[in-house]
Scaffold this active site. Structure first.
Site, mmCIF file in Angstrom:
data_model
loop_
_atom_site.group_PDB
_atom_site.id
_atom_site.type_symbol
_atom_site.label_atom_id
_atom_site.label_comp_id
_atom_site.label_asym_id
_atom_site.label_seq_id
_atom_site.Cartn_x
_atom_site.Cartn_y
_atom_site.Cartn_z
ATOM 1 C CG ASP A 73 6.569 6.285 7.786
ATOM 2 O OD1 ASP A 73 7.583 6.437 7.763
ATOM 3 O OD2 ASP A 73 5.384 6.676 8.450
ATOM 4 C CB SER B 23 0.424 6.954 1.389
ATOM 5 O OG SER B 23 1.587 7.156 2.095
ATOM 6 C CB ALA C 5 -1.123 -0.045 1.453
ATOM 7 C CB CYS D 51 -5.967 11.816 5.209
ATOM 8 S SG CYS D 51 -7.624 10.610 5.176
ATOM 9 N N GLY E 79 3.910 8.807 0.634
ATOM 10 C CA GLY E 79 4.776 9.056 1.971
ATOM 11 C C GLY E 79 6.119 8.625 2.062
ATOM 12 C CB CYS F 60 -9.486 4.493 7.552
ATOM 13 S SG CYS F 60 -8.833 4.507 5.839
#
Length: 385
Positions: free
Chosen positions: A33, A29, A27, A217, A31, A121
């Site tokens: 991490d 994003s 996954a 978010c 970002g 989420c």
């Protein structure tokens, strides 16, 4: 590369990892991490597939940047995938996110609760979608950039805290079942945030020096009350502000504008420090009290999920907020004699501050997550005894 699945001292056998060349969904994003997590998976020899879920729309005026769902972050995820030489796919899950995260968030605030949308989420959108998507494409493993660890023990896969206690995200993943954990990889579980940031820079990953948001978010401004009001204007209920002696000392435009423990922005001055200690959505009352009134002896837990080897009463530690230091206590199971319905109560060894309905009570033994659920009510001494 950091270990993807780590042995737990004394109880775990060596962690099994997918064999080199196995396909792994990551996954992404956009970002730091998730980008480093993807890079580590590539280093380990896996066939990595990047996946981004489009969850929320933002204004096109450039006012929103560096959020996990913003358009530029989706673009950054693709840039990272290109940098690593892996395929990348984006899936539209905006309707699902609205149904399972945004709408319940609004309802919770209208009910006088303080919800945990990141838990919703993970449970109902991200992982709910990633596992079926992986299966559809013949992928057995799913990875994320969470700071948490999976350990394989005799009874199955277990969730543990990440090594970086300041970034540990096991709280937001407590509801995962053993069969789900057995298919999850957390490449950052043994790393600190500083180590991950330095690695991203050293690797030259796109967005390596991107800032980190502390807000939700879908509400990057951090102003929750206007967000709720915009979506439920016809349901807002003005009500009284009541002090600890039962006197009405002011009025307000709706309980959605308050949270338990709040001190600033209450709208009244009592000449002494006053805190929000309770919200009554039925009457519309906001109850104020002294700081000592914020402490609870226990919590009623609803919608609980437990590991399959949990035995009650359960002596463990309880976190009542994501950044709360776990407090020792005992979790008891109760059964309604009429309906047979189960409920759970946590009794703290010492009173705990700001136990807020809607937040999650997550139960630990050491670093291991035993389960948890939604806080239905904070219990005073007599109720928790």
């Amino acid at each position: 590369m950091a270990t993807l699945v780590r042995e737990a001292d004394g109880t775990a056998r060596p962690g099994e990892r997918p064999s080199s060349g196995a396909r792994v969904f990551i996954a992404m994003s956009g970002g730091v991490d998730s980008s480093v997590a993807a890079a580590r998976l590539c280093d380990a020899g896996y066939e990595v597939v990047g996946v981004t879920l489009h969850l929320w729309d933002y204004p096109d005026d450039g006012s929103v940047k560096s959020r996990c769902c913003a358009p530029e972050d989706q673009h950054d995820a693709r840039r990272v995938a290109d940098h690593l030489g892996i395929p990348h796919y984006t899936f539209d899950r905006r309707a699902l996110f609205r149904e399972h995260v945004v709408d319940p968030f609004v309802e919770a605030y209208l009910a006088g609760e303080t919800p945990s949308p990141c838990v919703a989420c993970n449970r109902s959108v991200k992982l709910r979608e990633l596992f079926p998507l992986a299966e559809r494409l013949g992928v057995s493993w799913v990875a994320t950039g969470h700071y948490a660890r999976v350990v394989l023990e005799e009874g199955g896969a277990r969730l543990y805290r990440g090594r970086d206690r300041h970034k540990d995200q096991s709280y937001f993943l407590h509801m995962l079942r053993s069969d789900e954990l057995s298919r999850l990889l957390f490449p950052l579980g043994d790393s600190t945030k500083d180590e991950v940031r330095a690695e991203a820079i050293a690797r030259g990953l796109p967005g390596a020096e991107k800032g980190e948001s502390q807000e939700l978010c879908f509400i990057p401004s951090g102003r929750y009350a206007p967000f709720v009001a915009d979506r439920a204007a016809d349901r807002l209920r003005p009500g009284p502000i009541v002090d600890r002696d039962g006197r009405v000392v002011g009025s307000h435009g709706g309980v959605h504008g308050f949270t338990v423990g709040q001190r600033k922005g209450i709208g009244v001055s009592l000449g002494r420090p006053a805190f929000v200690v309770g919200l009554d959505a039925a009457s519309g009352a906001v109850h104020l009290g002294d700081e000592g009134d914020l402490y609870a002896a226990g919590a009623e837990i609803a919608d609980a999920v437990w590991c399959d080897d949990a035995v009650f009463p359960l002596e463990a530690e309880v976190r009542v907020r994501a950044r709360h230091e776990a407090a020792p206590g005992i979790i008891e199971r109760r059964r309604d004699p009429a309906t047979g319905a189960e409920s759970f109560v946590a009794r703290f060894a010492s009173p705990v501050r700001s136990v807020s309905p809607g937040q999650m009570a997550v139960v630990y033994r050491g670093d291991r997550v035993l389960g948890g659920g939604r806080i239905k009510a904070a219990l005073r001494s007599q109720a928790a005894s």
